[in-house]
Write a protein that holds these residues in place. Structure first.
Motif, short mmCIF file in Angstrom:
data_model
loop_
_atom_site.label_atom_id
_atom_site.label_comp_id
_atom_site.label_asym_id
_atom_site.label_seq_id
_atom_site.Cartn_x
_atom_site.Cartn_y
_atom_site.Cartn_z
N ALA A 145 14.57 5.83 -4.33
CA ALA A 145 13.71 4.89 -5.07
C ALA A 145 13.48 3.60 -4.29
O ALA A 145 12.48 2.89 -4.51
N ALA A 146 14.40 3.30 -3.35
CA ALA A 146 14.28 2.06 -2.58
C ALA A 146 13.68 2.28 -1.20
O ALA A 146 13.51 1.33 -0.43
N VAL A 147 13.36 3.53 -0.86
CA VAL A 147 12.81 3.84 0.46
C VAL A 147 11.37 3.33 0.56
O VAL A 147 10.54 3.59 -0.31
N THR A 148 11.10 2.60 1.63
CA THR A 148 9.74 2.08 1.86
C THR A 148 9.13 2.61 3.15
O THR A 148 7.93 2.49 3.37
N LYS A 149 9.95 3.17 3.99
CA LYS A 149 9.46 3.74 5.25
C LYS A 149 10.34 4.92 5.63
O LYS A 149 11.48 5.04 5.19
N VAL A 150 9.81 5.82 6.44
CA VAL A 150 10.51 7.06 6.77
C VAL A 150 11.82 6.81 7.48
O VAL A 150 12.79 7.58 7.32
N SER A 151 11.92 5.73 8.21
CA SER A 151 13.18 5.44 8.92
C SER A 151 14.31 5.11 7.96
O SER A 151 15.48 5.19 8.32
N ASN B 58 4.96 4.44 6.62
CA ASN B 58 5.17 3.62 5.43
C ASN B 58 4.80 4.41 4.18
O ASN B 58 3.95 5.31 4.23
N THR B 59 5.46 4.06 3.07
CA THR B 59 5.15 4.77 1.82
C THR B 59 3.77 4.40 1.33
O THR B 59 3.27 3.29 1.55
N THR B 60 3.16 5.35 0.67
CA THR B 60 1.87 5.11 0.02
C THR B 60 2.09 5.13 -1.49
O THR B 60 3.02 5.77 -1.98
N ALA B 61 1.32 4.47 -2.21
CA ALA B 61 1.40 4.42 -3.69
C ALA B 61 2.75 3.90 -4.14
O ALA B 61 3.16 4.13 -5.28
N GLY B 62 3.48 3.24 -3.26
CA GLY B 62 4.71 2.56 -3.66
C GLY B 62 5.97 3.39 -3.67
O GLY B 62 7.07 2.85 -3.62
N ASP B 63 5.89 4.72 -3.72
CA ASP B 63 7.09 5.56 -3.82
C ASP B 63 7.10 6.60 -2.71
O ASP B 63 6.07 7.21 -2.37
N ALA B 64 8.30 6.81 -2.15
CA ALA B 64 8.43 7.84 -1.11
C ALA B 64 8.21 9.23 -1.71
O ALA B 64 7.73 10.14 -1.04
N GLN B 65 8.60 9.39 -2.98
CA GLN B 65 8.39 10.65 -3.69
C GLN B 65 7.98 10.38 -5.12
O GLN B 65 8.51 9.46 -5.77
N PHE C 9 6.53 14.33 0.56
CA PHE C 9 6.72 12.88 0.69
C PHE C 9 5.37 12.17 0.74
O PHE C 9 4.34 12.78 1.01
N ASN C 10 5.45 10.88 0.52
CA ASN C 10 4.22 10.06 0.50
C ASN C 10 4.31 8.97 1.57
O ASN C 10 4.52 7.79 1.29
N PHE C 11 4.17 9.41 2.84
CA PHE C 11 4.18 8.47 3.95
C PHE C 11 2.82 8.52 4.66
O PHE C 11 2.23 9.60 4.80
N ASP C 12 2.38 7.36 5.14
CA ASP C 12 1.15 7.36 5.93
C ASP C 12 1.51 7.65 7.38
O ASP C 12 2.67 7.85 7.72
#
Length: 727
Positions: A266-272, A338-345, A331-334
């Motif tokens: 829930a706190a993930v903002t980027k794939v790293s 970076n996450t898209t729509a605010g959530d990694a999943q 997943f929702n990464f560009d």
């Protein structure tokens, strides 16, 4: 003069009393006692045939008294393999020879270090030990989680051995011998001081430093903070314990990993954020079925792919087309990571991921378990002695875990004594330990005292199981023909396979009575009506002492109930008894021989005054074994009874055999043999016709010759039987 039927009825109306009277006659009693005392000493066919009293007794019991002289012929009968339809005894037309051979076992039964049932039990116990291990680990973590918060100083921790062992186990340290003073010095060390106790250790320094860092104690043993561990320290310790102690992944750890994943994703903002957290990354790889050695860069390339671009990494690099694309879609990464729509999943993606993890988390363990159990099964087929078992580290470790035995708790020399113990002897090494684990281990194998495989102690001997199966098929196909017979035989063979596959798994009367299908099969094989035998009656039967004439089984009017019980190797307490299974005749076979001997003696005695009574008694005894008209035609005494009852001429035997069969089936519905009332009417007819046709005892008639015991010219010579057998 008393009619033949009255003479027969006086004997038959209370057969138990009639047989008891005969058994008490001095000569009969002596021979019975001699047979009981000495048949267990016989090891070979030659031993048996050299003892004229044993040999003559058995021959008389099987109605072969007139063939006692033909020892060479009878030796061939006894040495026949009854499983081979072309064997000597099976090729003889007279079933008495096959029945004689089947009542002995002069060939060695199959030695087996471990039966299929025993093997399944070991594997089952091993699997259960893994489950128990997981349950115990969960209980310890839950205890630690609560108890550690109650610790107020270092002494509180150290005086609680359960907490202390939890800590040591978490780091894989020895819990048998540890010094409280040593641990106290470590936990109260000032780690910033290079000269402190923990920093100057030379043994296991790294682990002890980790322990010191896992707590917050001052140098005087008091707490630096409100609790001995922060929430993160406690969680890390518990996670370490679950990773270190159980030998397989547990459902409890999987729950904790899922909770951790839900919180962190829930706190993930980027794939790293995922690849930089080994715990998160491992979770994802397990959940999505990825290679556990997948590089971080590979994962990042996958989930940052533009799936709308057919040339993107995920669309072009998957080992199987679409695999990487499916991962990327979770997943929702560009493309920048970076996450898209605010959530990694999304909620749906998260649900699918956690479901995948809960499905896959123990795949490696399951594969390892399957490999181990397959290896175990294979090794059991190749081992030839107990040393092979103890010297194979994989098998040895599996057994120790299965039976809850510590790695160094017992020496292999002592375990060898355990495994080669006679478990039927209360004074054997294993039994005298009074250690349930060792007793169970010994009971899981079949070793002789010299460490070689022994014949397993089964609920029934191998040959009894085989004969029971054959007898069942005979009973189920009795008097049938054509398609009805074929269908009944097919069904009976299916039942027989179930019986043979499962009776070997039975280790007590309790086990047997749990499976009514097995019980009913054995009852039917013995010619008994299973529908009339209640569970309560079965319990009374199996608790009967067969050496006591007044016991429940022996008190039954039908002696087949006692014979049914005797066919099993259970004592009166319902446990297996090795003494009932060993020897050239097991308990059931000895009892059957004794019963036959008493019947033969009774019939011979009655024949001295009225051969018609003897014939009637013989028919009454043999009727349950008749399965077709050919059985009557093959037995001259049975045929004499039938001919007499229907006033058929003696030259009937000159007719074609199939024509004789038709005559019998025309005169008698063989199914009537199953009906006691119709059987009684038939014997009334026979005895009446016998009295009309005979002088009722004025001279020795053909019956004496037919049944044996007359002049030597009346028997069938061994040379003739040899000749018939060779055709």
């Amino acid at each position: 003069m008393v009619s033949t039927y009255i003479g027969y009825d006086l004997v038959n109306r209370d057969m138990k009393t009639s047989l008891k009277r005969v058994a008490q006659e001095p000569e009969v009693a002596r021979e019975l006692k001699y047979y009981q005392d000495n048949i267990g000493k016989v090891k070979t066919v030659d031993d048996f045939m050299k003892d004229d009293r044993l040999y003559t007794y058995a021959m008389k019991a099987h109605g072969l008294e007139d063939m006692t002289y033909a020892k060479a012929f009878m030796k061939k009968v006894l040495e026949s393999d009854l499983n081979d339809e072309n064997s000597y005894a099976n090729k003889l037309a007279d079933d008495r020879y096959r029945n004689f051979a089947r009542s002995f076992n002069f060939s060695s039964e199959t030695a087996d270090m471990q039966t299929e049932k025993q093997e399944d039990d070991v594997i089952g116990l091993y699997k259960q030990s893994l489950v128990t291990e997981g349950d115990d680990a969960k209980a310890e973590v839950q205890y630690y989680d609560t108890a550690i918060d109650g610790v107020k100083n270092v002494d509180d921790l150290l005086k609680n051995s359960r907490l202390t062992k939890f800590v040591l186990n978490s780091y894989g340290l020895d819990t048998k011998y540890y010094s409280t003073d040593h641990l106290k010095k470590i936990l109260t060390s000032d780690l910033s001081d290079p000269t402190s106790y923990a920093n100057t250790l030379t043994t296991n320094k790294s682990d002890y430093l980790k322990i010191a860092n896992a707590f917050s104690f001052d140098t005087d043993g008091s707490l630096k903070n409100a609790t001995a561990q922060t929430a993160d320290q406690k969680t890390a310790m518990e996670d370490l314990y679950l990773e270190e102690v159980p030998s397989t992944e547990t459902a409890f750890r999987a729950e904790r990993e899922t909770t951790n994943y839900r919180t962190k994703i829930a706190a993930v903002t980027k794939v790293s954020d995922i690849t930089g957290d080994s715990r998160l990354f491992d979770y994802v790889k397990t959940a999505l079925g990825m290679d556990k050695n997948m590089l971080k860069s590979t994962f990042e390339n996958i989930v940052t792919s533009d799936l709308s671009d057919p040339t993107s990494y995920a669309n072009t690099q998957g080992k199987v087309k679409g695999d990487y694309a499916k991962i990327a879609a979770m997943f929702n990464f560009d493309t920048s990571g970076n996450t898209t729509a605010g959530d990694a999943q999304s909620a749906a993606q998260l649900s699918q991921t956690t479901t995948g993890y809960n499905t896959n988390y123990d795949d490696a363990d399951q594969a390892s378990l399957d490999s181990l159990t397959t290896y175990y099964t294979t090794q059991m087929k190749s081992f030839t002695k107990v040393d092979d078992l103890l010297n194979n580290s994989r098998v040895y470790d599996m057994l120790m875990k299965a039976y809850g035995i510590g790695e160094d708790e017992f020496s292999k020399a002592n375990l060898k004594k355990v495994l080669t113990s006679d478990m039927t002897d209360p004074k054997s090494y294993a039994n005298k330990t009074n250690d349930k684990r060792l007793i169970s281990l010994a009971s899981a194998f079949n070793f002789k005292s010299d460490g070689t495989p022994d014949v397993p102690l089964l609920a029934q001997s191998e040959r009894t199981i085989t004969e029971t199966a054959k007898d069942y098929i005979v009973q189920k196909t009795r008097f049938l023909s054509g398609k009805a017979q074929t269908d009944a035989k097919t069904a009976a063979q299916t039942d027989a396979k179930y019986y043979q596959d499962n009776i070997v798994k039975v280790t007590s009367v309790t086990d047997l009575l749990k499976d009514r299908k097995l019980v009913d099969f054995a009852l039917t094989a013995n010619g008994l009506d299973a529908t009339k035998v209640t569970d309560d009656m079965l319990k009374q039967l199996f608790s009967s002492d067969l050496t006591d004439p007044k016991s429940f089984a022996n008190a039954q009017s039908d002696e087949r109930y006692a014979q049914f019980v005797a066919s099993f190797n259970f004592d009166t307490s319902g446990k297996l008894d090795k003494n009932y299974a060993k020897g050239v005749q097991n308990r059931g076979e000895v009892q059957s021989t004794e019963n036959l001997y008493l019947h033969q003696s009774l019939e011979t005695e009655q024949g001295q005054s009225d051969q018609g009574v003897r014939l009637a008694l013989y028919w009454q005894r043999q009727a349950p074994t008749i399965t077709s008209a050919y059985d009557i035609l093959a037995d001259s005494a049975l045929l004499e009874v039938f001919r007499t009852a229907y006033s058929l001429p003696s030259d009937m035997s000159n007719m074609d055999i199939d024509q004789q069969k038709k005559v019998i089936e025309k005169k008698m519905d063989l199914n009537d043999l199953k009906d006691p009332n119709k059987e009684k009417k038939f014997l009334q007819r026979f005895t009446a016709m016998y009295d009309l046709q005979n002088d009722n005892g004025s001279s020795a008639n053909a019956a004496l010759t037919i049944l044996g015991g007359g002049s030597s010219s009346g028997g069938i010579s061994a040379s003739l039987l040899e000749s018939l057998n060779s055709r």
